[in-house]
Motif scaffolding. Structure first.
Motif, PDB file in Angstrom:
ATOM      1  N   LEU A  68       0.804  -1.213   0.000  1.00  0.00           N
ATOM      2  CA  LEU A  68       0.000   0.000   0.000  1.00  0.00           C
ATOM      3  C   LEU A  68       0.841   1.270   0.000  1.00  0.00           C
ATOM      4  CD1 LEU A  68      -2.804  -1.003   2.545  1.00  0.00           C
ATOM      5  CD2 LEU A  68      -2.966  -0.924   0.055  1.00  0.00           C
ATOM      6  N   LEU A  69       2.020   1.215   0.600  1.00  0.00           N
ATOM      7  CA  LEU A  69       2.797   2.429   0.833  1.00  0.00           C
ATOM      8  C   LEU A  69       4.045   2.551  -0.026  1.00  0.00           C
ATOM      9  CD1 LEU A  69       2.623   2.429   4.760  1.00  0.00           C
ATOM     10  CD2 LEU A  69       1.144   3.661   3.160  1.00  0.00           C
ATOM     11  N   MET A  70       4.325   1.556  -0.859  1.00  0.00           N
ATOM     12  CA  MET A  70       5.587   1.533  -1.594  1.00  0.00           C
ATOM     13  C   MET A  70       5.751   2.759  -2.495  1.00  0.00           C
ATOM     14  SD  MET A  70       8.394  -0.289  -2.140  1.00  0.00           S
ATOM     15  CE  MET A  70       8.025  -2.003  -1.761  1.00  0.00           C
ATOM     16  N   LEU A  71       4.709   3.139  -3.224  1.00  0.00           N
ATOM     17  CA  LEU A  71       4.837   4.280  -4.126  1.00  0.00           C
ATOM     18  C   LEU A  71       5.094   5.566  -3.342  1.00  0.00           C
ATOM     19  CD1 LEU A  71       2.039   3.526  -6.750  1.00  0.00           C
ATOM     20  CD2 LEU A  71       4.487   3.072  -6.902  1.00  0.00           C
ATOM     21  N   GLY A  72       4.418   5.712  -2.211  1.00  0.00           N
ATOM     22  CA  GLY A  72       4.685   6.863  -1.359  1.00  0.00           C
ATOM     23  C   GLY A  72       6.096   6.842  -0.810  1.00  0.00           C
ATOM     24  N   VAL A  92      14.707   3.194  13.072  1.00  0.00           N
ATOM     25  CA  VAL A  92      13.356   2.825  13.540  1.00  0.00           C
ATOM     26  C   VAL A  92      13.252   1.315  13.688  1.00  0.00           C
ATOM     27  CG1 VAL A  92      10.922   2.791  12.895  1.00  0.00           C
ATOM     28  CG2 VAL A  92      12.253   4.887  12.609  1.00  0.00           C
ATOM     29  N   ARG A  93      13.752   0.573  12.720  1.00  0.00           N
ATOM     30  CA  ARG A  93      13.661  -0.892  12.796  1.00  0.00           C
ATOM     31  C   ARG A  93      14.462  -1.428  13.975  1.00  0.00           C
ATOM     32  NH1 ARG A  93      14.692  -3.859   7.329  1.00  0.00           N
ATOM     33  NH2 ARG A  93      16.727  -2.838   7.464  1.00  0.00           N
ATOM     34  N   CYS A  94      15.632  -0.865  14.194  1.00  0.00           N
ATOM     35  CA  CYS A  94      16.458  -1.289  15.328  1.00  0.00           C
ATOM     36  C   CYS A  94      15.726  -1.055  16.642  1.00  0.00           C
ATOM     37  CB  CYS A  94      17.776  -0.525  15.302  1.00  0.00           C
ATOM     38  SG  CYS A  94      18.792  -0.764  16.768  1.00  0.00           S
ATOM     39  N   LEU A 119       3.639  -5.216  11.170  1.00  0.00           N
ATOM     40  CA  LEU A 119       3.056  -4.096  10.430  1.00  0.00           C
ATOM     41  C   LEU A 119       4.040  -2.937  10.316  1.00  0.00           C
ATOM     42  CD1 LEU A 119      -0.570  -4.115  11.899  1.00  0.00           C
ATOM     43  CD2 LEU A 119       0.097  -4.701   9.552  1.00  0.00           C
ATOM     44  N   LEU A 120       4.750  -2.650  11.421  1.00  0.00           N
ATOM     45  CA  LEU A 120       5.726  -1.564  11.386  1.00  0.00           C
ATOM     46  C   LEU A 120       6.859  -1.875  10.415  1.00  0.00           C
ATOM     47  CD1 LEU A 120       6.803   1.108  12.502  1.00  0.00           C
ATOM     48  CD2 LEU A 120       7.932  -0.188  14.322  1.00  0.00           C
ATOM     49  N   PHE A 121       7.340  -3.117  10.441  1.00  0.00           N
ATOM     50  CA  PHE A 121       8.411  -3.492   9.513  1.00  0.00           C
ATOM     51  C   PHE A 121       7.962  -3.322   8.066  1.00  0.00           C
ATOM     52  CE2 PHE A 121      11.896  -4.803  11.989  1.00  0.00           C
ATOM     53  CZ  PHE A 121      12.869  -5.330  11.152  1.00  0.00           C
ATOM     54  N   GLY A 122       6.726  -3.725   7.761  1.00  0.00           N
ATOM     55  CA  GLY A 122       6.223  -3.567   6.404  1.00  0.00           C
ATOM     56  C   GLY A 122       6.137  -2.111   5.992  1.00  0.00           C
ATOM     57  N   ALA A 123       5.667  -1.257   6.917  1.00  0.00           N
ATOM     58  CA  ALA A 123       5.568   0.167   6.611  1.00  0.00           C
ATOM     59  C   ALA A 123       6.945   0.786   6.397  1.00  0.00           C
ATOM     60  CB  ALA A 123       4.823   0.887   7.741  1.00  0.00           C
ATOM     61  N   VAL A 124       7.904   0.432   7.243  1.00  0.00           N
ATOM     62  CA  VAL A 124       9.261   0.973   7.100  1.00  0.00           C
ATOM     63  C   VAL A 124       9.918   0.429   5.827  1.00  0.00           C
ATOM     64  CG1 VAL A 124      11.554   1.082   8.138  1.00  0.00           C
ATOM     65  CG2 VAL A 124       9.529   1.344   9.573  1.00  0.00           C
ATOM     66  N   ASP A 125       9.681  -0.836   5.508  1.00  0.00           N
ATOM     67  CA  ASP A 125      10.227  -1.410   4.279  1.00  0.00           C
ATOM     68  C   ASP A 125       9.743  -0.654   3.042  1.00  0.00           C
ATOM     69  OD1 ASP A 125      11.801  -3.331   5.403  1.00  0.00           O
ATOM     70  OD2 ASP A 125      10.419  -4.998   5.057  1.00  0.00           O
TER      71      ASP A 125
END
Length: 411
Positions: A68-72, A92-94, A119-125
């Motif tokens: 959902l967020l990759m383009l952004g 952030v991931r650390c 979910l956080l890892f996916g958003a940061v990725d």
């Protein structure tokens, strides 16, 4: 955080002798190994805290925000600079991984912190991956991008070889909490290395001055659509990933089960694939340049599609391993050349958005085809489904061969 112009001495060095590139590569290696340890820890913790279905759901959650967020994320990488975004993402991931490690050491909280972490890892990725794709073009010359892609491919293989056993060792010594702690510390190592990496400045007319993120995204999509090489090349990447992901993930396991090869057979086939992909990365790292790159990548994709079809019809494990070596070699070569050409052809101001668009299918859409491939194999068998997926792969090569701009593209 301001960027600095690269010294002439660094610009003159080949990538494998450039301390600046090697610092970036070390940071990438540490972060990638940490990622592999993280996934081992997450899967183990999820299995221990919930049912198998719940564990599978937790493991798949990262793909949703990533898609959902990759383009952004590509817009953010271009607007704020890839180095700054990568540093912030790893920080952030650390912090998130170490927080969950401390929580698991102190208590048994169940699935909710694992769900939030996934979910956080996916958003940061979604922000991290476009920035990682845009960074090489800012730290080395364009004629070194193929070599950098080869070096990066070798690091990815190293991360798989080292990360999984290290994650298992962490779980064995102290459970998921210890493995999460190891992952967090490895990701932390990347931050000071990234801070020390020098990044070349964009020319003044390339710096992004548009007022809004939506306008940035539209401008990036319009730039790709109108570019004579990037437009068809992004389509090549998308079709190749759509045809490749299903057979080499869920399809391989089902094929081994139907042929009676067992888990060891799957392991040998995956090892063959890794050997082929590693050889392709080593070739690019050593040579640094492949003449007629666009033609070579298109032919490699078609050849890889033929090897995928052959894999579904071979009678024995040794033959399957040979087919997997061919797939790894051809797919590794075409993938690295696609990445290098995307970076070579892109205006540096658009690289984050170009990387985001090219990665969206492979990281967001293609994984969703795996249940469909599994269901199709259940109905029609491995041969027809592998052949159909290989045909989609071959279409990618045909698109590349049919585009004179891609076919004649050089690094």
């Amino acid at each position: 955080m301001t960027t600095t112009r690269l010294p002439a001495a660094d610009i003159a060095r080949p990538a494998h002798r450039d301390p600046n590139v090697l610092r970036w590569l070390g940071a990438y290696a540490s972060s990638a190994i940490g990622d592999n340890v993280y996934y081992i820890a997450l899967s183990w913790a999820a299995v221990r805290a919930g049912t198998p279905a719940q564990a599978g759901l937790v493991m798949s959650l990262s793909a949703v925000p990533r898609a959902l967020l990759m383009l952004g994320g590509g817009v953010i990488a271009d607007r704020f600079g890839p180095r700054r975004v990568v540093i912030g993402s790893d920080a952030v991931r650390c912090a998130a991984v170490l927080a969950v490690a401390l929580l698991l050491f102190a208590a048994d909280p169940g699935l909710w912190p694992l769900t939030l972490l996934a979910l956080l890892f996916g958003a940061v990725d979604a922000v991290f991956m476009p920035a990682v794709g845009a960074l090489p073009a800012r730290i080395t010359r364009r004629d070194q991008l193929a070599r950098v892609q080869g070096m990066r491919g070798l690091v990815v293989k190293l991360a798989h070889v080292v990360g999984a056993p290290l994650g298992g060792l962490g779980v064995a010594l102290g459970g998921a909490a210890t493995a999460f702690g190891i992952a967090g510390l490895l990701i932390a190592v990347s931050v000071p290395l990234l801070v020390s990496v020098r990044v070349g400045e964009l020319p003044p007319n390339d710096r992004d001055t548009r007022p809004g993120a939506r306008q940035d995204l539209r401008a990036g999509l319009r730039y790709i659509r109108r570019h004579r090489v990037l437009g068809p090349l992004v389509l090549v990447v998308a079709l190749g990933d759509l045809g490749f992901v299903g057979p080499l993930n869920v399809g391989l396991t089902l094929l081994a089960d139907r042929r009676g090869w067992g888990a060891s057979g799957v392991g040998w086939v995956l090892a063959g694939f890794g050997i082929g992909a590693g050889a392709a990365s080593l070739l690019l790292a050593v040579r640094g340049r492949i003449p007629r790159a666009g033609l070579v990548l298109s032919v490699s994709i078609v050849g890889g599609a033929g090897a995928i079809t052959a894999l579904a019809h071979v009678p024995s494990v040794p033959a399957a391993v040979a087919a997997a070596v061919a797939i790894g070699l051809l797919a590794g070569l075409s993938g690295a050349l696609c990445g290098a050409l995307l970076q070579t052809e892109s205006d540096p101001a658009y690289l984050g958005r170009v990387t985001a668009v090219s990665s969206l299918v492979s990281l967001g859409v293609a994984p969703l085809t795996m249940p469909l491939v599994g269901a199709a194999i259940g109905v029609w068998g491995t041969g027809p489904v592998f052949t159909a997926c290989a045909a989609v792969c071959a279409m990618a090569g045909v698109v590349g061969l049919g585009s004179s701009a891609v076919r004649r593209a050089e690094l």
